[in-house]
Structure formats: C-alpha cells, structure tokens
Design a protein around this motif. Structure first.
Motif, PDB file in Angstrom:
ATOM      1  N   PHE A  71       0.854  -1.190   0.000  1.00 42.71           N
ATOM      2  CA  PHE A  71       0.000   0.000   0.000  1.00 42.71           C
ATOM      3  C   PHE A  71       0.889   1.238   0.000  1.00 42.71           C
ATOM      4  O   PHE A  71       1.967   1.229   0.578  1.00 42.71           O
ATOM      5  CB  PHE A  71      -0.854   0.050   1.269  1.00 42.71           C
ATOM      6  CG  PHE A  71      -1.783  -1.109   1.445  1.00 42.71           C
ATOM      7  CD1 PHE A  71      -3.118  -1.001   1.093  1.00 42.71           C
ATOM      8  CD2 PHE A  71      -1.325  -2.320   1.968  1.00 42.71           C
ATOM      9  CE1 PHE A  71      -3.979  -2.080   1.267  1.00 42.71           C
ATOM     10  CE2 PHE A  71      -2.184  -3.399   2.135  1.00 42.71           C
ATOM     11  CZ  PHE A  71      -3.518  -3.273   1.782  1.00 42.71           C
ATOM     12  N   LYS A  72       0.366   2.293  -0.613  1.00 44.13           N
ATOM     13  CA  LYS A  72       1.067   3.580  -0.566  1.00 44.13           C
ATOM     14  C   LYS A  72       0.127   4.621   0.023  1.00 44.13           C
ATOM     15  O   LYS A  72      -1.058   4.640  -0.290  1.00 44.13           O
ATOM     16  CB  LYS A  72       1.468   3.996  -1.988  1.00 44.13           C
ATOM     17  CG  LYS A  72       2.277   5.276  -2.029  1.00 44.13           C
ATOM     18  CD  LYS A  72       2.720   5.602  -3.457  1.00 44.13           C
ATOM     19  CE  LYS A  72       3.738   6.730  -3.469  1.00 44.13           C
ATOM     20  NZ  LYS A  72       3.265   7.975  -2.858  1.00 44.13           N
ATOM     21  N   LYS A  73       0.697   5.461   0.880  1.00 45.09           N
ATOM     22  CA  LYS A  73      -0.112   6.502   1.499  1.00 45.09           C
ATOM     23  C   LYS A  73      -0.385   7.605   0.486  1.00 45.09           C
ATOM     24  O   LYS A  73       0.534   8.081  -0.187  1.00 45.09           O
ATOM     25  CB  LYS A  73       0.641   7.075   2.698  1.00 45.09           C
ATOM     26  CG  LYS A  73      -0.261   7.672   3.752  1.00 45.09           C
ATOM     27  CD  LYS A  73       0.563   8.383   4.805  1.00 45.09           C
ATOM     28  CE  LYS A  73       0.318   7.819   6.181  1.00 45.09           C
ATOM     29  NZ  LYS A  73       1.074   8.566   7.207  1.00 45.09           N
ATOM     30  N   TYR A  79      -3.889   4.648   3.209  1.00 38.85           N
ATOM     31  CA  TYR A  79      -3.093   3.658   2.498  1.00 38.85           C
ATOM     32  C   TYR A  79      -3.938   3.018   1.404  1.00 38.85           C
ATOM     33  O   TYR A  79      -4.980   2.445   1.675  1.00 38.85           O
ATOM     34  CB  TYR A  79      -2.572   2.596   3.457  1.00 38.85           C
ATOM     35  CG  TYR A  79      -1.406   3.093   4.275  1.00 38.85           C
ATOM     36  CD1 TYR A  79      -0.130   3.161   3.727  1.00 38.85           C
ATOM     37  CD2 TYR A  79      -1.580   3.507   5.586  1.00 38.85           C
ATOM     38  CE1 TYR A  79       0.943   3.633   4.461  1.00 38.85           C
ATOM     39  CE2 TYR A  79      -0.511   3.985   6.341  1.00 38.85           C
ATOM     40  CZ  TYR A  79       0.753   4.032   5.764  1.00 38.85           C
ATOM     41  OH  TYR A  79       1.813   4.501   6.491  1.00 38.85           O
ATOM     42  N   TYR A 146       4.838   3.879   2.861  1.00 41.23           N
ATOM     43  CA  TYR A 146       4.269   2.616   2.388  1.00 41.23           C
ATOM     44  C   TYR A 146       3.964   1.683   3.541  1.00 41.23           C
ATOM     45  O   TYR A 146       4.506   1.811   4.636  1.00 41.23           O
ATOM     46  CB  TYR A 146       5.266   1.906   1.468  1.00 41.23           C
ATOM     47  CG  TYR A 146       5.523   2.643   0.188  1.00 41.23           C
ATOM     48  CD1 TYR A 146       4.787   2.370  -0.947  1.00 41.23           C
ATOM     49  CD2 TYR A 146       6.502   3.627   0.133  1.00 41.23           C
ATOM     50  CE1 TYR A 146       5.022   3.059  -2.118  1.00 41.23           C
ATOM     51  CE2 TYR A 146       6.740   4.336  -1.044  1.00 41.23           C
ATOM     52  CZ  TYR A 146       5.995   4.034  -2.161  1.00 41.23           C
ATOM     53  OH  TYR A 146       6.218   4.720  -3.323  1.00 41.23           O
ATOM     54  N   LYS A 147       3.118   0.719   3.225  1.00 32.95           N
ATOM     55  CA  LYS A 147       2.834  -0.375   4.158  1.00 32.95           C
ATOM     56  C   LYS A 147       2.922  -1.674   3.365  1.00 32.95           C
ATOM     57  O   LYS A 147       2.353  -1.770   2.278  1.00 32.95           O
ATOM     58  CB  LYS A 147       1.429  -0.199   4.724  1.00 32.95           C
ATOM     59  CG  LYS A 147       0.955  -1.366   5.568  1.00 32.95           C
ATOM     60  CD  LYS A 147      -0.318  -1.027   6.310  1.00 32.95           C
ATOM     61  CE  LYS A 147      -1.553  -1.479   5.565  1.00 32.95           C
ATOM     62  NZ  LYS A 147      -2.778  -1.409   6.407  1.00 32.95           N
ATOM     63  N   PHE A 169       5.585  -0.825   8.103  1.00 34.47           N
ATOM     64  CA  PHE A 169       5.453   0.531   7.580  1.00 34.47           C
ATOM     65  C   PHE A 169       6.839   1.066   7.275  1.00 34.47           C
ATOM     66  O   PHE A 169       7.758   0.891   8.084  1.00 34.47           O
ATOM     67  CB  PHE A 169       4.774   1.426   8.612  1.00 34.47           C
ATOM     68  CG  PHE A 169       3.365   1.007   8.922  1.00 34.47           C
ATOM     69  CD1 PHE A 169       2.296   1.606   8.274  1.00 34.47           C
ATOM     70  CD2 PHE A 169       3.113  -0.002   9.848  1.00 34.47           C
ATOM     71  CE1 PHE A 169       0.997   1.216   8.551  1.00 34.47           C
ATOM     72  CE2 PHE A 169       1.808  -0.403  10.123  1.00 34.47           C
ATOM     73  CZ  PHE A 169       0.750   0.203   9.469  1.00 34.47           C
TER      74      PHE A 169
END
Ligand SMILES: *[C@@H]1O[C@H](CO)[C@@H](O)[C@H](O)[C@H]1NC(C)=O
Ligand SMILES: *[C@@H]1O[C@H](CO)[C@@H](O)[C@H](O)[C@H]1NC(C)=O
Ligand SMILES: *[C@@H]1O[C@H](CO)[C@@H](O)[C@H](O)[C@H]1NC(C)=O
Length: 187
Positions: A71-73, A79, A146-147, A169
């Motif tokens: 995931f990207k913030k 996210y 990112y996650k 994270f």
C-alpha cells in the motif's frame, strides 16, 4: 523519481540515492495458532531502522499461504493498494514446488533474517533479527510512505484459518548522507 534504484541480495544497492526506512511494524496472531508475538523496530541511524519479530507456534504450520500486499499513502493520508497484491503457498516455495517471483523474494528474505531454514511443517519458536529493507529487491518506488502487509493463513482440506499478520510501515526517502571522505557514503 530521481535516481535509478537497483538492489540485489548481496548487500549492495547500486547507485542509490533512495533508502527504505522501516518506521513501524505491527503484528497480530490468532491465539489458537500463535502466541507471544512481538515485533519491535529499532532505529540505527537517520537512514536505517531494523525490525525484529518473535512468536511461538501453538500448532505447526503445514500448508501456509501468504497474502503479500503493498500500500502507498496518498494525499489524504490513506493507504491505498499499490503495485503488489499476490498470494502464494510458502511451503511450496520452500520445497521448490513453486517459483513465483514474490514468493521467492519472501523466502530469500526469510532465509537471510529468520530462523526458518527448512521445509514445512514449521514448529516452535520463530524469529526474525536485524531485518532491513534496503537489501530486499523491490520495484523502483516513488518517494513516500508505504505499508507492506503479510497475511498468513493455513489451508487444510479447504478450511482457511487465519494465523496472523505482519504490517511493516516504511518510508522510501532520499538518503541522508553525512559529510565524510569524498565519494564515501556514510550511514
Ligand atoms: C508463550 O510464553 C509463555 C511464557 O514464556 C510460555 O510459557 C508459553 O509456552 C509460550 N507459548 C508457546 C506456544 O510456546
Ligand atoms: C536450521 O538451523 C538450525 C539452528 O541454527 C540448525 O540446527 C539446523 O541444522 C538447520 N537446518 C537446516 C536444514 O539447515
Ligand atoms: C494447501 O494450500 C493450497 C492453497 O495454497 C490449497 O489449494 C491446497 O488444497 C492445500 N492442501 C491441503 C492438503 O489442504
């Protein structure tokens, strides 16, 4: 993105001006299968932090599926799914019945940083030490937060049982260099 970003397993990030810094790690375990879960992150310097993980398996992992999702913030601080969303059977990867690219990356990472060094079933105490992201091959990323989410489950006779998850994270950022000898990178 400003710089070419190429990493190998063999310690070198070539021509890099970007680093991945772990900022937090959150792990959960289904108490039926996993106990004593801890996962601290420890900062080493401006550019680098290392992750640790410990857990005890109550029951052996026999046929473990990992759902690996990135995931990207975004600008709204949410996210959102980004680039990677794959599932693979970890036991098949370990015993070389499967060579899916992200599965192989995860297994190589485990071999390097964890005590998992053999095929399934996995039993007892599992741990990761001094795990850091710079050495792990990831696609070229835009700077940002990112996650990575790993959901771990076991499938037995069509019954899917959730075992737990690890959410890592990190920030993809420009490397902060200190002024040392010319041409030498300090971190
Ligand atoms: C969890 O930790 C406790 C205390 O150290 C220990 O008694 C227990 O056996 C551990 N659980 C497992 C599944 O090993
Ligand atoms: C895995 O690691 C343990 C502890 O370091 C060691 O005793 C064992 O022989 C290793 N097994 C394999 C298959 O490499
Ligand atoms: C093992 O897991 C896979 C999914 O990764 C599933 O298709 C298969 O049926 C499972 N095997 C057994 C013996 O349950």
């Amino acid at each position: 993105i400003k710089s070419e970003y190429v990493c190998t397993y063999i310690k070198q990030c070539v021509n890099t001006e970007m680093v991945f810094k772990a900022t937090n790690i959150v792990c959960t375990g289904n108490a039926k299968y996993i106990e004593n879960v801890t996962c601290p992150v420890k900062a080493r310097n401006w550019n680098n932090a290392v992750a640790y993980m410990d857990c005890d398996l109550v029951l052996p992992l026999q046929n473990t599926t990992i759902h690996f999702k990135l995931f990207k913030k975004d600008y709204a601080n949410q996210y959102k799914p980004f680039l990677i969303d794959v599932r693979f059977n970890l036991c098949d990867i370990i015993s070389k019945r499967n060579y899916l690219v992200y599965g192989t990356i995860v297994w190589k990472t485990m071999q390097r940083f964890t005590n998992v060094n053999h095929s399934c079933p996995l039993i007892g105490h599992l741990y990761a030490r001094n795990m850091y992201l710079d050495d792990i091959y990831l696609p070229s990323f835009p700077l940002g937060f990112y996650k990575i989410l790993f959901n771990v489950s076991d499938v037995n006779r069509d019954q899917i049982e959730d075992h737990g998850s690890i959410a890592l994270f990190f920030e993809a950022m420009e490397e902060r260099r200190s002024k040392t000898k010319k041409g030498q990178i300090s971190n």
